[in-house]
Design a protein around this motif. Structure first.
Motif, PDB file in Angstrom:
ATOM      1  N   LEU A   8       0.840  -1.202   0.000  1.00  0.00           N
ATOM      2  CA  LEU A   8       0.000   0.000   0.000  1.00  0.00           C
ATOM      3  C   LEU A   8       0.882   1.261   0.000  1.00  0.00           C
ATOM      4  O   LEU A   8       0.966   1.986   0.988  1.00  0.00           O
ATOM      5  CB  LEU A   8      -0.906  -0.051   1.235  1.00  0.00           C
ATOM      6  CG  LEU A   8      -2.148   0.836   1.252  1.00  0.00           C
ATOM      7  CD1 LEU A   8      -3.055   0.599   0.063  1.00  0.00           C
ATOM      8  CD2 LEU A   8      -2.920   0.624   2.561  1.00  0.00           C
ATOM      9  N   ASP A   9       1.507   1.514  -1.150  1.00  0.00           N
ATOM     10  CA  ASP A   9       2.434   2.650  -1.247  1.00  0.00           C
ATOM     11  C   ASP A   9       1.725   3.899  -1.763  1.00  0.00           C
ATOM     12  O   ASP A   9       2.175   4.531  -2.721  1.00  0.00           O
ATOM     13  CB  ASP A   9       3.612   2.278  -2.160  1.00  0.00           C
ATOM     14  CG  ASP A   9       4.463   1.178  -1.553  1.00  0.00           C
ATOM     15  OD1 ASP A   9       4.613   1.141  -0.308  1.00  0.00           O
ATOM     16  OD2 ASP A   9       4.984   0.348  -2.318  1.00  0.00           O
ATOM     17  N   LEU A  10       0.637   4.237  -1.118  1.00  0.00           N
ATOM     18  CA  LEU A  10      -0.082   5.461  -1.474  1.00  0.00           C
ATOM     19  C   LEU A  10       0.276   6.546  -0.460  1.00  0.00           C
ATOM     20  O   LEU A  10       0.759   6.249   0.633  1.00  0.00           O
ATOM     21  CB  LEU A  10      -1.587   5.181  -1.474  1.00  0.00           C
ATOM     22  CG  LEU A  10      -2.039   4.251  -2.609  1.00  0.00           C
ATOM     23  CD1 LEU A  10      -3.416   3.685  -2.332  1.00  0.00           C
ATOM     24  CD2 LEU A  10      -2.008   4.981  -3.945  1.00  0.00           C
ATOM     25  N   LEU A  11       0.025   7.794  -0.828  1.00  0.00           N
ATOM     26  CA  LEU A  11       0.425   8.897   0.054  1.00  0.00           C
ATOM     27  C   LEU A  11      -0.758   9.571   0.732  1.00  0.00           C
ATOM     28  O   LEU A  11      -0.576  10.356   1.663  1.00  0.00           O
ATOM     29  CB  LEU A  11       1.217   9.940  -0.754  1.00  0.00           C
ATOM     30  CG  LEU A  11       2.468   9.391  -1.454  1.00  0.00           C
ATOM     31  CD1 LEU A  11       3.140  10.500  -2.249  1.00  0.00           C
ATOM     32  CD2 LEU A  11       3.433   8.795  -0.449  1.00  0.00           C
ATOM     33  N   ASP A  12      -1.934   9.257   0.250  1.00  0.00           N
ATOM     34  CA  ASP A  12      -3.128   9.894   0.804  1.00  0.00           C
ATOM     35  C   ASP A  12      -3.842   8.916   1.737  1.00  0.00           C
ATOM     36  O   ASP A  12      -4.193   7.802   1.335  1.00  0.00           O
ATOM     37  CB  ASP A  12      -4.056  10.315  -0.343  1.00  0.00           C
ATOM     38  CG  ASP A  12      -5.310  10.981   0.181  1.00  0.00           C
ATOM     39  OD1 ASP A  12      -5.233  12.176   0.521  1.00  0.00           O
ATOM     40  OD2 ASP A  12      -6.349  10.288   0.273  1.00  0.00           O
ATOM     41  N   VAL A  30      -1.608  -6.715   4.322  1.00  0.00           N
ATOM     42  CA  VAL A  30      -1.281  -5.395   3.767  1.00  0.00           C
ATOM     43  C   VAL A  30       0.125  -5.039   4.228  1.00  0.00           C
ATOM     44  O   VAL A  30       0.444  -5.139   5.413  1.00  0.00           O
ATOM     45  CB  VAL A  30      -2.280  -4.324   4.251  1.00  0.00           C
ATOM     46  CG1 VAL A  30      -1.871  -2.946   3.722  1.00  0.00           C
ATOM     47  CG2 VAL A  30      -3.693  -4.667   3.814  1.00  0.00           C
ATOM     48  N   LYS A  31       0.953  -4.632   3.272  1.00  0.00           N
ATOM     49  CA  LYS A  31       2.312  -4.190   3.582  1.00  0.00           C
ATOM     50  C   LYS A  31       2.356  -2.668   3.514  1.00  0.00           C
ATOM     51  O   LYS A  31       1.966  -2.072   2.517  1.00  0.00           O
ATOM     52  CB  LYS A  31       3.306  -4.794   2.574  1.00  0.00           C
ATOM     53  CG  LYS A  31       4.750  -4.472   2.911  1.00  0.00           C
ATOM     54  CD  LYS A  31       5.695  -5.045   1.873  1.00  0.00           C
ATOM     55  CE  LYS A  31       5.779  -4.206   0.617  1.00  0.00           C
ATOM     56  NZ  LYS A  31       6.330  -2.854   0.788  1.00  0.00           N
ATOM     57  N   VAL A  32       2.833  -2.087   4.593  1.00  0.00           N
ATOM     58  CA  VAL A  32       2.935  -0.624   4.675  1.00  0.00           C
ATOM     59  C   VAL A  32       4.417  -0.259   4.759  1.00  0.00           C
ATOM     60  O   VAL A  32       5.161  -0.840   5.548  1.00  0.00           O
ATOM     61  CB  VAL A  32       2.183  -0.108   5.920  1.00  0.00           C
ATOM     62  CG1 VAL A  32       2.400   1.387   6.098  1.00  0.00           C
ATOM     63  CG2 VAL A  32       0.698  -0.432   5.817  1.00  0.00           C
ATOM     64  N   VAL A  37       3.633   5.699   5.670  1.00  0.00           N
ATOM     65  CA  VAL A  37       3.820   6.068   7.085  1.00  0.00           C
ATOM     66  C   VAL A  37       4.407   7.477   7.224  1.00  0.00           C
ATOM     67  O   VAL A  37       4.015   8.231   8.123  1.00  0.00           O
ATOM     68  CB  VAL A  37       4.695   5.020   7.808  1.00  0.00           C
ATOM     69  CG1 VAL A  37       5.298   5.598   9.069  1.00  0.00           C
ATOM     70  CG2 VAL A  37       3.850   3.805   8.162  1.00  0.00           C
ATOM     71  N   LEU A  38       5.288   7.850   6.325  1.00  0.00           N
ATOM     72  CA  LEU A  38       5.850   9.209   6.417  1.00  0.00           C
ATOM     73  C   LEU A  38       4.807  10.257   6.045  1.00  0.00           C
ATOM     74  O   LEU A  38       4.862  11.395   6.506  1.00  0.00           O
ATOM     75  CB  LEU A  38       7.091   9.332   5.527  1.00  0.00           C
ATOM     76  CG  LEU A  38       8.302   8.523   6.002  1.00  0.00           C
ATOM     77  CD1 LEU A  38       9.458   8.653   5.008  1.00  0.00           C
ATOM     78  CD2 LEU A  38       8.760   8.952   7.396  1.00  0.00           C
ATOM     79  N   ALA A  39       3.851   9.864   5.214  1.00  0.00           N
ATOM     80  CA  ALA A  39       2.792  10.807   4.833  1.00  0.00           C
ATOM     81  C   ALA A  39       1.708  10.919   5.902  1.00  0.00           C
ATOM     82  O   ALA A  39       1.119  11.984   6.077  1.00  0.00           O
ATOM     83  CB  ALA A  39       2.162  10.370   3.505  1.00  0.00           C
ATOM     84  N   THR A  40       1.461   9.850   6.604  1.00  0.00           N
ATOM     85  CA  THR A  40       0.292   9.830   7.507  1.00  0.00           C
ATOM     86  C   THR A  40       0.640   9.671   8.976  1.00  0.00           C
ATOM     87  O   THR A  40      -0.183   9.938   9.842  1.00  0.00           O
ATOM     88  CB  THR A  40      -0.638   8.645   7.159  1.00  0.00           C
ATOM     89  OG1 THR A  40       0.066   7.429   7.437  1.00  0.00           O
ATOM     90  CG2 THR A  40      -1.062   8.678   5.716  1.00  0.00           C
ATOM     91  N   GLY A  41       1.835   9.193   9.265  1.00  0.00           N
ATOM     92  CA  GLY A  41       2.178   8.833  10.642  1.00  0.00           C
ATOM     93  C   GLY A  41       1.777   7.395  10.928  1.00  0.00           C
ATOM     94  O   GLY A  41       1.049   6.760  10.142  1.00  0.00           O
ATOM     95  N   LEU A  42       2.274   6.903  12.060  1.00  0.00           N
ATOM     96  CA  LEU A  42       2.006   5.507  12.425  1.00  0.00           C
ATOM     97  C   LEU A  42       0.520   5.250  12.683  1.00  0.00           C
ATOM     98  O   LEU A  42       0.077   4.101  12.695  1.00  0.00           O
ATOM     99  CB  LEU A  42       2.801   5.142  13.685  1.00  0.00           C
ATOM    100  CG  LEU A  42       4.216   4.577  13.487  1.00  0.00           C
ATOM    101  CD1 LEU A  42       4.877   4.357  14.839  1.00  0.00           C
ATOM    102  CD2 LEU A  42       4.172   3.289  12.682  1.00  0.00           C
TER     103      LEU A  42
END
Ligand code: NUP
Length: 211
Positions: A8-12, A30-32, A37-42
């Motif tokens: 799940l390499d999305l930014l939104d 699901v692999k994060v 994570v840098l876009a949304t936080g943990l």
């Protein structure tokens, strides 16, 4: 049945949650990674935990044992079920991730060989074999091996035996699902699914042709 793992390499945040939710019936985990994570936080973990699917933290952890331990504690405390770590930092550092994972009832996977073309510069010549051997000796749950090089997966399988092999590189990177699915325990697929016009339909299609 070979697992289908969504990268799940999305930014939104909302788009990521929407894609994951629509694909959930057809995927096994699901692999994060850093992009999301840098876009949304943990806290993205809270958005995804309702899916009822294992969440794999692809942080390719590669530091000294103490720092690896701190990172792994943060990952599992956030609610992840598994972590991906590098092995080239040495057995003590890799083992730190494995121990934290197992203390939390989770899993740890060691990168044996990467899927991109440049990976051959350093992983070939016996390095991937050594990393797979290290994964076994550290009691890791499995390895990451490249869907772009099925022959290498077969070679690494000889070393890790029954341990799990998860394999990225299907689709966007050129790996063939049908070929690879016979060799591994799970395929990791990102862009082919989340960039599809209908991600859920694509996930369903892939889930049907995997073995
Ligand atoms: O060797 C690796 N290759 C690879 O592509 C190890 C990985 N963890 N990945 C990850 O798998 C990569 O970071 C991405 O999240 C996913 C593949 O995505 P895609 O090429 O299917 O879009």
């Amino acid at each position: 049945m070979t697992e289908l793992i969504l990268a799940l390499d999305l930014l939104d945040r909302k788009q990521a949650a929407r894609v994951a939710e629509s694909c959930a019936p057809f995927i096994d985990a699901v692999k994060v990674g850093y992009p999301l994570v840098l876009a949304t936080g943990l806290s993205i973990v809270d958005d995804l935990s309702g899916l009822g699917l294992p969440l794999i933290a692809d942080f390719k952890v590669a530091d000294i044992p103490n720092t690896n331990r701190l990172i792994s504690e943060a990952v599992f405390s956030a609610g992840f079920d598994a972590i991906i770590a590098h092995g080239f930092v040495g057995a003590d550092a890799a083992r730190a991730c494995v121990e934290v994972a197992h203390n939390h009832g989770g899993a740890a996977y060691i990168v044996a060989e990467m899927s991109h073309p440049g990976a051959t510069e350093f992983f070939h010549g016996g390095v991937a074999e050594r990393l797979a051997t290290l994964a076994v000796s550290c009691r890791a749950d499995g390895i990451i091996a490249p869907a772009t090089r099925p022959d290498r997966i077969s070679r690494l399988r000889e070393i890790v035996g029954e341990k799990t092999i998860y394999s990225p590189g299907v689709g966007a990177q050129g790996g063939d699902l049908d070929t690879v699915a016979r060799l591994v325990d799970g395929v990791i697929v990102g862009r082919s699914i989340y960039e599809a016009e209908d991600p859920a339909a694509e996930a369903e299609r892939l889930s049907r042709i995997r073995r």
